[in-house]
Design a protein around this motif. Sequence first.
Motif, PDB file in Angstrom:
ATOM      1  N   VAL A  25     -52.370 -20.308  17.567  1.00 42.01           N
ATOM      2  CA  VAL A  25     -53.739 -19.619  18.078  1.00 42.01           C
ATOM      3  C   VAL A  25     -53.587 -19.306  19.786  1.00 42.01           C
ATOM      4  O   VAL A  25     -53.917 -18.098  20.045  1.00 42.01           O
ATOM      5  N   SER A  26     -53.413 -20.292  20.422  1.00 39.59           N
ATOM      6  CA  SER A  26     -53.336 -20.052  21.818  1.00 39.59           C
ATOM      7  C   SER A  26     -52.345 -19.292  22.327  1.00 39.59           C
ATOM      8  O   SER A  26     -52.248 -18.889  23.674  1.00 39.59           O
ATOM      9  N   SER A  27     -51.297 -19.397  21.710  1.00 43.55           N
ATOM     10  CA  SER A  27     -50.097 -18.412  22.237  1.00 43.55           C
ATOM     11  C   SER A  27     -50.433 -16.815  21.958  1.00 43.55           C
ATOM     12  O   SER A  27     -49.798 -15.975  22.472  1.00 43.55           O
ATOM     13  N   GLY A  28     -51.531 -16.571  21.408  1.00 43.05           N
ATOM     14  CA  GLY A  28     -51.779 -15.423  21.115  1.00 43.05           C
ATOM     15  C   GLY A  28     -50.938 -14.198  19.926  1.00 43.05           C
ATOM     16  O   GLY A  28     -50.858 -13.289  19.776  1.00 43.05           O
ATOM     17  N   THR A  29     -49.980 -15.211  19.348  1.00 43.20           N
ATOM     18  CA  THR A  29     -49.050 -14.508  18.281  1.00 43.20           C
ATOM     19  C   THR A  29     -49.773 -14.466  16.711  1.00 43.20           C
ATOM     20  O   THR A  29     -49.249 -13.890  15.999  1.00 43.20           O
ATOM     21  N   ILE A  30     -50.909 -15.093  16.914  1.00 42.92           N
ATOM     22  CA  ILE A  30     -51.624 -14.862  15.558  1.00 42.92           C
ATOM     23  C   ILE A  30     -53.246 -15.065  15.855  1.00 42.92           C
ATOM     24  O   ILE A  30     -53.672 -16.118  16.623  1.00 42.92           O
ATOM     25  N   ASP A  31     -54.050 -14.502  14.953  1.00 46.07           N
ATOM     26  CA  ASP A  31     -55.294 -15.090  15.193  1.00 46.07           C
ATOM     27  C   ASP A  31     -55.705 -16.017  14.264  1.00 46.07           C
ATOM     28  O   ASP A  31     -55.243 -16.238  13.416  1.00 46.07           O
ATOM     29  N   PRO A  32     -57.015 -16.743  14.629  1.00 40.05           N
ATOM     30  CA  PRO A  32     -57.287 -17.883  13.559  1.00 40.05           C
ATOM     31  C   PRO A  32     -57.445 -17.580  12.212  1.00 40.05           C
ATOM     32  O   PRO A  32     -57.125 -18.517  11.274  1.00 40.05           O
ATOM     33  N   ALA A  33     -58.078 -16.412  11.893  1.00 41.65           N
ATOM     34  CA  ALA A  33     -58.274 -15.787  10.328  1.00 41.65           C
ATOM     35  C   ALA A  33     -57.098 -15.791   9.939  1.00 41.65           C
ATOM     36  O   ALA A  33     -56.939 -16.324   8.796  1.00 41.65           O
ATOM     37  N   SER A  34     -56.030 -15.069  10.351  1.00 40.66           N
ATOM     38  CA  SER A  34     -54.706 -14.806   9.787  1.00 40.66           C
ATOM     39  C   SER A  34     -53.873 -16.349   9.619  1.00 40.66           C
ATOM     40  O   SER A  34     -53.571 -16.481   8.737  1.00 40.66           O
ATOM     41  N   PHE A  35     -54.023 -17.045  10.517  1.00 40.33           N
ATOM     42  CA  PHE A  35     -53.534 -18.634  10.211  1.00 40.33           C
ATOM     43  C   PHE A  35     -54.083 -19.185   9.360  1.00 40.33           C
ATOM     44  O   PHE A  35     -53.292 -19.729   8.517  1.00 40.33           O
ATOM     45  N   ALA A  36     -55.367 -19.424   9.085  1.00 39.51           N
ATOM     46  CA  ALA A  36     -56.020 -19.910   8.149  1.00 39.51           C
ATOM     47  C   ALA A  36     -55.672 -19.259   6.687  1.00 39.51           C
ATOM     48  O   ALA A  36     -55.017 -20.187   5.648  1.00 39.51           O
ATOM     49  N   LEU A  37     -55.593 -17.940   6.541  1.00 37.72           N
ATOM     50  CA  LEU A  37     -55.167 -17.405   5.174  1.00 37.72           C
ATOM     51  C   LEU A  37     -53.695 -17.687   4.711  1.00 37.72           C
ATOM     52  O   LEU A  37     -53.524 -18.054   3.860  1.00 37.72           O
ATOM     53  N   ILE A  38     -52.762 -17.499   5.821  1.00 37.97           N
ATOM     54  CA  ILE A  38     -51.383 -17.706   5.503  1.00 37.97           C
ATOM     55  C   ILE A  38     -51.134 -19.260   5.354  1.00 37.97           C
ATOM     56  O   ILE A  38     -50.219 -19.582   4.516  1.00 37.97           O
ATOM     57  N   ARG A  39     -51.833 -19.970   6.005  1.00 38.32           N
ATOM     58  CA  ARG A  39     -51.585 -21.612   5.749  1.00 38.32           C
ATOM     59  C   ARG A  39     -51.962 -21.720   4.339  1.00 38.32           C
ATOM     60  O   ARG A  39     -51.274 -22.630   3.667  1.00 38.32           O
ATOM     61  N   VAL A  40     -53.014 -21.390   3.768  1.00 38.66           N
ATOM     62  CA  VAL A  40     -53.500 -21.402   2.320  1.00 38.66           C
ATOM     63  C   VAL A  40     -52.726 -21.112   1.434  1.00 38.66           C
ATOM     64  O   VAL A  40     -52.223 -21.808   0.662  1.00 38.66           O
ATOM     65  N   ILE A  41     -52.077 -19.675   1.882  1.00 37.07           N
ATOM     66  CA  ILE A  41     -51.064 -18.856   0.832  1.00 37.07           C
ATOM     67  C   ILE A  41     -49.781 -19.924   0.750  1.00 37.07           C
ATOM     68  O   ILE A  41     -49.066 -20.009  -0.313  1.00 37.07           O
ATOM     69  N   ALA A  42     -49.476 -20.199   2.052  1.00 36.86           N
ATOM     70  CA  ALA A  42     -48.196 -21.207   1.942  1.00 36.86           C
ATOM     71  C   ALA A  42     -48.547 -22.602   1.240  1.00 36.86           C
ATOM     72  O   ALA A  42     -47.353 -23.020   0.590  1.00 36.86           O
TER      73      ALA A  42
END
Length: 282
Positions: A25-42
């Motif tokens: 999130v801090s690198s700006g390569t992904i927003d927190p919402a997308s991170f949470a969703l992709i984390r759950v899918i994985a």
Amino acid sequence: MKLTFLTALTMVAFAANSVLNRAAVSSGTIDPASFALIRVIAGIVILCMVLSVRGTPLPLFRRARVLGAVSLAAYMAGFSLSYVALDAGLGALILFGVVQITMFGWGAYRGVAPTRRQMAGAGVAFAGLLLVLWPGPGSQTDPAGAVMMVIAGIGWAAYTISGKSEPDPLPATAANFVLCLPVLALFLIGPDMTARPLGIGLAVVSGAVTSGLGYALWYALLPRLAQATAAVVQLSVPIIAIVVGAVVLGEPVSALMVMAAALVLGGIGWAVTAPKVPVDHS
């Protein structure tokens, strides 16, 4: 030796979730919402693969799934959103403290009478949380980020409490991940979402490896660990996150942070290792 190594590996995996989320999130390569969703899918993919190998069905339609899915969604959303502002170690410390204090309070509410030592330990841990959360000179805590992590902590505590009655936690976890996804999507999907390869990769590692496989390993180890041991070893998670966050992400570690960590982890350690109140059978 093997049990010790695997337990340590699991704690590193849990701490890595904070570091991976903060780094992405801090690198700006992904927003927190997308991170949470992709984390759950994985996580869904890897947990369902494990269940397939075991030949275990996915128990989706159970009454406990409602609380499990909602509380897991609260944890996932609050966790990711908090790391827009919080350092990895600080976030892990807040999360861990809130989870343990919430579970301690729930036990007291349910009639499990705490001992004086348990009350003293919980009080010390709560004082440590107040120290790190209190705004003022020297504070590294962003109020909005802290609120999100407190929500995540309460969500994870509720998720843990709801899962205690599960006869087999692994398929229950997989089912909760599956049902958590539409809840997260409902609240997090928006027009400003962004995800580049690095952020997506970190989210996948967090979901599949340090969450999915990490949870599977932890559930396999729990029957072999004494309850007090299982509680105490988790004290290492915020410490690992603080150290790795400082070394890998260059996050500052202030004297205030060290003092708060000592109070939170020391207080919880003092409380969870207290002997149980003997039952009077007379």
